[in-house]
Design a protein around this motif. Structure first.
Motif, PDB file in Angstrom:
ATOM      1  N   ALA A  31      68.455  44.265 113.200  1.00 23.38           N
ATOM      2  CA  ALA A  31      68.256  45.121 112.095  1.00 23.38           C
ATOM      3  C   ALA A  31      68.335  46.309 111.848  1.00 23.38           C
ATOM      4  N   ARG A  32      68.504  47.025 110.999  1.00 24.15           N
ATOM      5  CA  ARG A  32      68.879  49.124 110.756  1.00 24.15           C
ATOM      6  C   ARG A  32      67.545  49.464 110.627  1.00 24.15           C
ATOM      7  N   ASP A  33      66.805  48.454 109.932  1.00 26.78           N
ATOM      8  CA  ASP A  33      65.256  49.492 108.779  1.00 26.78           C
ATOM      9  C   ASP A  33      64.516  48.069 108.547  1.00 26.78           C
ATOM     10  N   VAL A  34      64.186  47.218 107.901  1.00 23.68           N
ATOM     11  CA  VAL A  34      63.058  46.304 107.757  1.00 23.68           C
ATOM     12  C   VAL A  34      63.636  45.381 108.529  1.00 23.68           C
ATOM     13  N   ILE A  35      62.712  44.099 108.890  1.00 23.45           N
ATOM     14  CA  ILE A  35      62.729  42.704 109.200  1.00 23.45           C
ATOM     15  C   ILE A  35      63.843  41.948 108.256  1.00 23.45           C
ATOM     16  N   HIS A  36      65.499  41.571 108.610  1.00 25.70           N
ATOM     17  CA  HIS A  36      66.044  40.766 108.438  1.00 25.70           C
ATOM     18  C   HIS A  36      65.971  39.416 108.510  1.00 25.70           C
ATOM     19  N   GLY A  66      76.170  33.048 103.395  1.00 28.08           N
ATOM     20  CA  GLY A  66      75.781  33.244 104.773  1.00 28.08           C
ATOM     21  C   GLY A  66      74.900  34.662 103.396  1.00 28.08           C
ATOM     22  N   LYS A  67      73.490  34.579 104.086  1.00 28.23           N
ATOM     23  CA  LYS A  67      72.933  35.441 103.252  1.00 28.23           C
ATOM     24  C   LYS A  67      71.780  35.707 104.425  1.00 28.23           C
ATOM     25  N   CYS A  68      70.701  36.292 103.754  1.00 25.78           N
ATOM     26  CA  CYS A  68      69.350  37.495 104.522  1.00 25.78           C
ATOM     27  C   CYS A  68      68.476  36.652 103.355  1.00 25.78           C
ATOM     28  N   ALA A  69      67.478  35.519 104.360  1.00 25.23           N
ATOM     29  CA  ALA A  69      66.729  34.714 104.528  1.00 25.23           C
ATOM     30  C   ALA A  69      65.343  35.681 104.023  1.00 25.23           C
ATOM     31  N   GLU A  70      64.971  36.918 104.587  1.00 23.25           N
ATOM     32  CA  GLU A  70      63.867  37.588 104.473  1.00 23.25           C
ATOM     33  C   GLU A  70      63.305  38.345 103.394  1.00 23.25           C
ATOM     34  N   LEU A  71      62.257  38.020 102.446  1.00 22.14           N
ATOM     35  CA  LEU A  71      62.415  39.471 101.691  1.00 22.14           C
ATOM     36  C   LEU A  71      62.315  40.137 102.205  1.00 22.14           C
ATOM     37  N   CYS A  72      63.472  41.508 101.779  1.00 24.54           N
ATOM     38  CA  CYS A  72      63.481  42.510 102.618  1.00 24.54           C
ATOM     39  C   CYS A  72      63.581  43.745 101.817  1.00 24.54           C
ATOM     40  N   GLY A  73      63.123  43.680 100.368  1.00 21.46           N
ATOM     41  CA  GLY A  73      63.106  44.916  99.750  1.00 21.46           C
ATOM     42  C   GLY A  73      63.640  44.222  98.479  1.00 21.46           C
ATOM     43  N   GLN A  74      64.054  45.414  97.838  1.00 22.69           N
ATOM     44  CA  GLN A  74      64.588  45.025  96.086  1.00 22.69           C
ATOM     45  C   GLN A  74      65.446  44.187  95.167  1.00 22.69           C
ATOM     46  N   TYR A  75      66.742  44.828  96.908  1.00 26.51           N
ATOM     47  CA  TYR A  75      68.062  43.779  96.311  1.00 26.51           C
ATOM     48  C   TYR A  75      68.019  43.170  97.636  1.00 26.51           C
TER      49      TYR A  75
END
Length: 291
Positions: free
Chosen positions: A195-200, A233-242
């Motif tokens: 991850a480059r910033d927050v948890i994904h 495919g998708k991110c399955a961790e709430l990681c921010g506004q978008y």
């Protein structure tokens, strides 16, 4: 014909239809083409080298849970009928302070059930997480708000793809602009998840595997794609506004097509130098970020 006979015939007909419907449902579930036979999971048994094991664990766990549920519900109904208050009875039925054999059984049976479930879960977990000694392809996946970077290491050559956030407008054609991860069919792949910033969280539903991407830590997934085609495919961790727009597409192609695709990508790797610490509003190297 008397009304009693008509009622009896109607009851037998209803029972026959119910039994026939149940039998048809059970037989149809046994068909490999029926999604019920796979527990309504996405993809197919042979989508990757791990999907068959994961499917069997899922389905067999539900079968075991259903059997336990039927036994439990049956015993509950039996107790309600067998020990119901009869006409003319008053007061409470005979009360027992304890029943040692019954209490021992109620302790041992759940422990055995949990132990069996743990054993098979652990076996499958160890199997699908067993790393490849020398995978044909290593993909360093970098989750970022709110897109994906893919660094390919194939035959000693490094190429990279820098993804751009999706723009979900509700109109057709958005899929064509999503970041796309290319994989060669029937070749061992190791995903290095960062991850480059927050948890994904890296998730390809049809592959039946999902793993968190945590800043400062590299997690891995090991599999061999076995089915040509396109997968979501998708991110399955709430990681921010978008978070809802952090989507990507997976294309499993032949080896020749994969090599041709790599030739279109820039050489090199987008590594840690593009990571950032969102708490300090700076990247790892200590330079000021853009946010």
């Amino acid at each position: 014909m008397s009304s009693h006979k008509r009622t009896g015939s109607r009851g037998r007909a209803v029972k026959t239809v119910a039994l026939a419907s149940t039998a048809a449902l059970v037989l149809s579930a046994c068909s490999a083409e029926n999604p019920a036979a796979r527990g309504w999971l996405p993809g197919n048994r042979d989508t990757t080298s791990n999907t068959a094991e994961l499917t069997d664990l899922w389905v067999n766990s539900w079968i075991a849970a259903l059997i336990v549920g039927l036994i439990t519900w049956g015993l509950m109904l039996w107790c309600m009928i067998a020990y119901r208050r009869r006409k003319g009875e008053t007061g409470y039925p005979r009360q027992l302070a304890y029943n040692v054999p019954l209490e021992i059984m109620y302790t041992i049976v759940p422990l055995v059930m949990v132990g069996v479930l743990f054993f098979y879960t652990d076996q499958v977990q160890r199997s699908v997480d067993d790393p490849y000694e020398d995978p044909e392809l290593v993909v360093d996946v970098r989750g970022k708000q709110w897109a994906w970077d893919f660094n390919y290491d194939y035959d000693g050559e490094e190429r990279y793809f820098a993804g751009v956030q999706a723009d979900l407008t509700g109109e057709e054609g958005v899929r064509e602009g999503l970041p796309t991860l290319y994989l060669p069919v029937d070749q061992a792949v190791t995903f290095e998840l960062n991850a480059r910033d927050v948890i994904h969280s890296f998730w390809i539903p049809a592959f039946l595997q999902k793993r968190d991407m945590i800043p400062g830590r590299t997690n891995e997934i090991h599999l061999t794609p076995q089915e040509l085609g396109s997968f979501d495919g998708k991110c399955a961790e709430l990681c921010g506004q978008y978070h809802s727009e952090m989507l990507f597409t997976v294309e499993v192609v032949t080896e020749d097509e994969f090599r041709d695709y790599l030739e279109t990508l820039p050489e090199g790797k987008l590594g840690d130098e593009y990571d950032r610490n969102t708490n300090l509003h700076e990247n790892v190297a200590g330079t000021e970020g853009d946010d």
